[in-house]
Write an enzyme that holds these catalytic residues in place. Structure first.
Site, mmCIF file in Angstrom:
data_model
loop_
_atom_site.group_PDB
_atom_site.id
_atom_site.type_symbol
_atom_site.label_atom_id
_atom_site.label_comp_id
_atom_site.label_asym_id
_atom_site.label_seq_id
_atom_site.Cartn_x
_atom_site.Cartn_y
_atom_site.Cartn_z
ATOM 1 N N HIS A 49 42.549 36.366 35.056
ATOM 2 C CA HIS A 49 42.975 36.240 36.444
ATOM 3 C C HIS A 49 44.258 36.987 36.733
ATOM 4 C CE1 HIS A 49 42.177 34.977 40.409
ATOM 5 N NE2 HIS A 49 43.439 34.652 40.554
ATOM 6 N N TYR B 153 46.326 40.272 39.662
ATOM 7 C CA TYR B 153 47.622 40.378 40.336
ATOM 8 C C TYR B 153 48.369 41.623 39.883
ATOM 9 C CZ TYR B 153 46.432 35.880 42.097
ATOM 10 O OH TYR B 153 45.759 34.869 42.725
ATOM 11 N N HIS C 50 33.071 39.315 46.348
ATOM 12 C CA HIS C 50 34.466 38.889 46.498
ATOM 13 C C HIS C 50 35.427 39.894 45.877
ATOM 14 C CE1 HIS C 50 38.169 36.645 46.098
ATOM 15 N NE2 HIS C 50 38.083 36.731 44.785
ATOM 16 N N PHE C 51 35.168 40.288 44.616
ATOM 17 C CA PHE C 51 36.184 41.160 44.017
ATOM 18 C C PHE C 51 36.060 42.609 44.465
ATOM 19 C CE2 PHE C 51 33.697 43.161 40.778
ATOM 20 C CZ PHE C 51 32.958 42.208 40.109
ATOM 21 N N HIS C 52 34.877 43.008 44.955
ATOM 22 C CA HIS C 52 34.822 44.346 45.555
ATOM 23 C C HIS C 52 35.607 44.365 46.855
ATOM 24 C CE1 HIS C 52 31.829 45.446 42.543
ATOM 25 N NE2 HIS C 52 31.979 46.691 42.935
ATOM 26 N N ARG D 4 23.650 37.675 39.129
ATOM 27 C CA ARG D 4 24.426 38.872 38.836
ATOM 28 C C ARG D 4 23.897 39.651 37.648
ATOM 29 N NH1 ARG D 4 30.764 37.989 38.069
ATOM 30 N NH2 ARG D 4 30.808 40.219 37.757
ATOM 31 N N ARG D 5 24.371 40.893 37.528
ATOM 32 C CA ARG D 5 24.241 41.726 36.328
ATOM 33 C C ARG D 5 22.778 41.989 35.965
ATOM 34 N NH1 ARG D 5 28.319 37.864 34.723
ATOM 35 N NH2 ARG D 5 30.342 38.781 35.125
#
Lengths: 180, 544
Positions: free
Chosen positions: B215, B219, B366-368, B429-430
């Site tokens: 995580h 950041y 979300h992370f894209h 996913r994947r």
């Protein structure tokens, strides 16, 4: 600019307080779901040796699938391997508490039942356990959702939810997916 | 021009070269997953591509961009040379060797373990050696940032470290802490397994260690964007930074709360006990706070700019902002995507609710949105802002920069909104291919087609980005700024520049706090693996 240092600090304190409030409300909602409704992620620190899963005991081949336990509960046992589920189809009764127990003898897998909140990782060395209740009759996909090797995309099983009246375990308590 | 402009350009071009290659792979992956037949489609190629895309975007683009931008900030914000430039070059070359090893092993199919490894799957040892070299290279950078800031503080006693450098050093400190988890995993578990010294691994332990890194690493990726929000965008808009103190508090909050939250990536794992997960869930709620503070301070800073430019009324200042400036435009687009990305993150964090979305396309979306969208668009804007300083040339065409930024944001929305939707409905996913003939999932086809179109827009936008930067280097000599010397880099000045408390001018106190929180969050989950001593899993080599 007209805004002086004290006003800046004041506006920031106000905003920070509001945001702390927003965070506290979110946390409160989550804690209520956890402590009040007992909605927890599927932790289950229960060990099993991946090398001897098939040999005997709970996850030997003849014990897999759904079973009405002598104690009265319904337990569905699965083994996830590169690149299939055993068994490839499980049958469960509608609106009945079901415990799903899954193990892996090789690598990391993950299971979900599409359209439900059944979701857990399967970590070799541990028994994964999910308790649920299937509300709708029908056939649902249960794919592997974690990368487990080149055949990962082909690794899909099915969950068949039947009305309680059609759920007919045999004398030993086992129920199998009938031919479609 | 910065003295280290060649070093900085070498880092940034490495980052963007990796980005360009990975972007094309991303489009091809969307094509394979779509209802249309893609060339070269096979499971093997697909997962090689996913490994390369993730490693290039997550490790190469980010690390090299952050290092290059960090050297730029260290020189321009502190207005002094970066210490030990030869060591910086040595670090760069170590990183390049590392990247070459990673690319070689991945492309030859000897490291198809995705960028998050999944032991007991075990890649070629040279894949892990390559990653270690990239990390070591970044540690050199961290040391140089800390030394540079320390030297400046000794030369300027009692003065507050310029915010851009304070934040860059905060990121270096964060990164040193962050890499401990993955370094332990690679050095103590994966390398011995890959070199054949051990035949079995404790899978739960490797996941716990990786979550330590998993995580906080985001950041590390995100802080350059926040540096641009606080110190570059208000300056470009003609405003002031609303509050220097609040900015420092936000960066420190990322440092202390970004780390002890990694177990939230393992909510659906059996091995961490419920209590361990709950502790880190609570801390995860706190890490939303610095972003919420940032939204306020940056909006207030931009409001000052808008009002100075004549904006009136409650929201009139928004229209008065110089939206033609790429950096201001990118900040607006980044904030827009941050709403979606942040909202998705809150769902992911919400403990029980995570079961609905774990390992579905929702997470990919979300992370894209938040990294590929909110963060990377700021990488573009930072590049556009500093390239004139690095090359001594004016931007050949600012309109093309604006088109690029708009198309990136639009492409990212078209790519990831369908994923959010499909993830909610359980798209896992994947997976290389879906069986669209299955009636339960046939309705996905048009949404996957939309995502594919989004991917195509992103590739076009990425190509325009590379072209926009390349033009600085091939521009006619006439466009050189020899006549009017390039202005030095200016960072936003605080509205009320006051004195900074010593605690917010260094990291000693915060390091102690991180140590306390990490011990509270991770000592037991890691020790737990040794106490319960779970059976190990046999190593599965994917080494060709």
């Amino acid at each position: 600019m007209a805004i002086d240092e004290i006003s800046v600090a004041k506006s920031e304190r106000r905003w920070a307080t509001a945001m702390a409030g927003v965070s506290a409300v979110m946390l409160g909602a989550i804690l209520y779901a956890t402590l009040g409704l007992h909605l927890n992620p599927p932790s289950n620190v229960e060990l099993i040796d991946p090398a001897t899963i098939h040999v005997s005991g709970e996850f030997a081949e003849e014990n897999l699938g759904t079973r009405l336990e002598p104690t009265g509960g319904i337990v569905t046992r699965l083994v996830t391997t590169q690149f299939s589920f055993s068994p490839a189809c499980v049958v469960v009764p509608q609106d009945t508490p079901v415990t799903i127990r899954v193990v892996s003898p090789d690598v990391i897998h993950g299971i979900m039942v599409v359209g439900t909140n059944v979701n857990t990782m399967v970590i070799p060395g541990y028994v994964s356990r999910v308790r649920t209740r299937f509300t709708e009759v029908g056939e649902m996909l249960m794919p592997c959702h974690e990368f487990c090797g080149l055949g990962h995309s082909q690794m899909i099983a099915k969950v068949r939810v039947v009305p309680v009246s059609e759920f007919k375990p045999d004398a030993d308590g086992r129920a199998h997916c009938a031919a479609p | 021009m910065p003295r280290l402009n060649r070093l900085i350009l070498a880092h940034l071009w490495t980052a963007f070269a990796a980005f360009g290659g990975a972007l094309i792979l991303g489009l091809w992956q969307m094509w394979v997953r779509s209802p249309f037949a893609a060339p070269l489609s096979s499971s093997e190629n697909y997962f090689i591509s996913v490994t390369a895309h993730g490693s290039a975007m997550g490790y190469v683009l980010t690390t090299f961009f952050i290092m290059g931008f960090g050297y730029f900030v260290a020189e321009t914000a502190l207005k002094r040379p970066v210490p030990f430039p030869r060591l910086a070059w040595a670090g760069f070359y170590a990183g390049i060797v590392g990247v070459a090893l990673v690319v070689g092993t991945v492309v030859s199919g000897r490291a198809t373990v995705l960028f998050t490894f999944y032991p007991p799957l075990t890649a070629s040892p040279w894949f892990y050696v390559g990653l270690v070299l990239v990390v070591v290279s970044s540690w050199v950078w961290c040391a140089l940032m800390l030394i540079g800031m320390g030297q400046w503080k000794r030369e300027n006693p009692g003065k507050s470290v310029p915010l851009a450098m304070f934040a860059t050093t905060a990121n270096a400190v964060l990164w040193l802490w962050t890499t401990v988890g993955v370094a332990a995993e690679i050095l103590f578990v994966m390398l011995p397994a890959a070199f054949g010294l051990t035949e079995a691994v404790d899978v739960g332990l490797t996941r716990t260690l990786f979550s330590w890194t998993l995580h906080a690493i985001v950041y590390f990726w995100l802080i350059p964007a926040y540096i641009a929000f606080y110190t570059m965008a208000p300056q470009k808009a003609g405003g002031r930074l609303y509050s220097d103190m609040m900015a420092r508090i936000s960066f420190v909050a990322f440092l202390i709360y970004g780390l002890p939250v990694g177990l939230h990536h393992l909510f659906m794992d059996p091995h961490p006990a419920t209590g361990f997960k709950a502790v880190q869930m609570v801390l995860t709620v706190l890490v939303a706070v610095p972003t919420l503070l940032t939204v306020f301070t940056v909006c207030a800073s931009m409001e000052i700019a808008g009002r100075l430019r004549g904006g009136k009324g409650l929201l009139g200042w928004v229209g008065a902002l110089p939206w033609k400036e790429p950096l201001v435009l990118a900040t607006g687009l980044s904030f827009f995507m941050l709403w979606f990305g942040g909202f998705g993150g809150l769902i992911n964090m919400s403990y029980g609710m995570n079961a609905m979305v774990h390992n579905t396309s929702w997470v990919t979306a979300h992370f894209h949105m938040i990294f590929g969208g909110s963060v990377v668009i700021m990488y573009f804007a930072i590049a556009y802002e500093i390239w004139p300083k690095l090359t001594g040339r004016a931007a050949p065409c600012v309109a093309h920069q604006r088109v690029q930024l708009w198309s990136w944001a639009i492409g990212m929305m078209i790519l990831s909104l369908p994923w959010h939707l499909l993830g909610m409905f359980g798209q896992w996913r994947r997976v290389a291919q879906f069986d669209y003939s299955d009636p339960t999932i046939s309705w996905w086809a048009p949404w996957m087609t939309a995502s594919l179109i989004g991917g195509a827009i992103l590739v076009a936008s990425g190509a325009l980005f590379i072209w926009n930067l390349a033009r600085f280097h091939i521009a006619d000599r006439a466009q050189r700024l020899d006549a009017a010397p390039m202005e030095p880099m200016q960072y936003a000045v605080a509205l009320h520049p006051g004195s900074t408390p010593a605690a917010l001018n260094g990291f000693r106190l915060w390091n102690i706090l991180v140590l306390v929180l990490m011990t509270a969050a991770y000592a037991l989950p890691i020790a737990h693996s040794f106490i319960v001593n779970p059976p190990h899993a046999l190593v599965h080599r994917v080494n060709g």
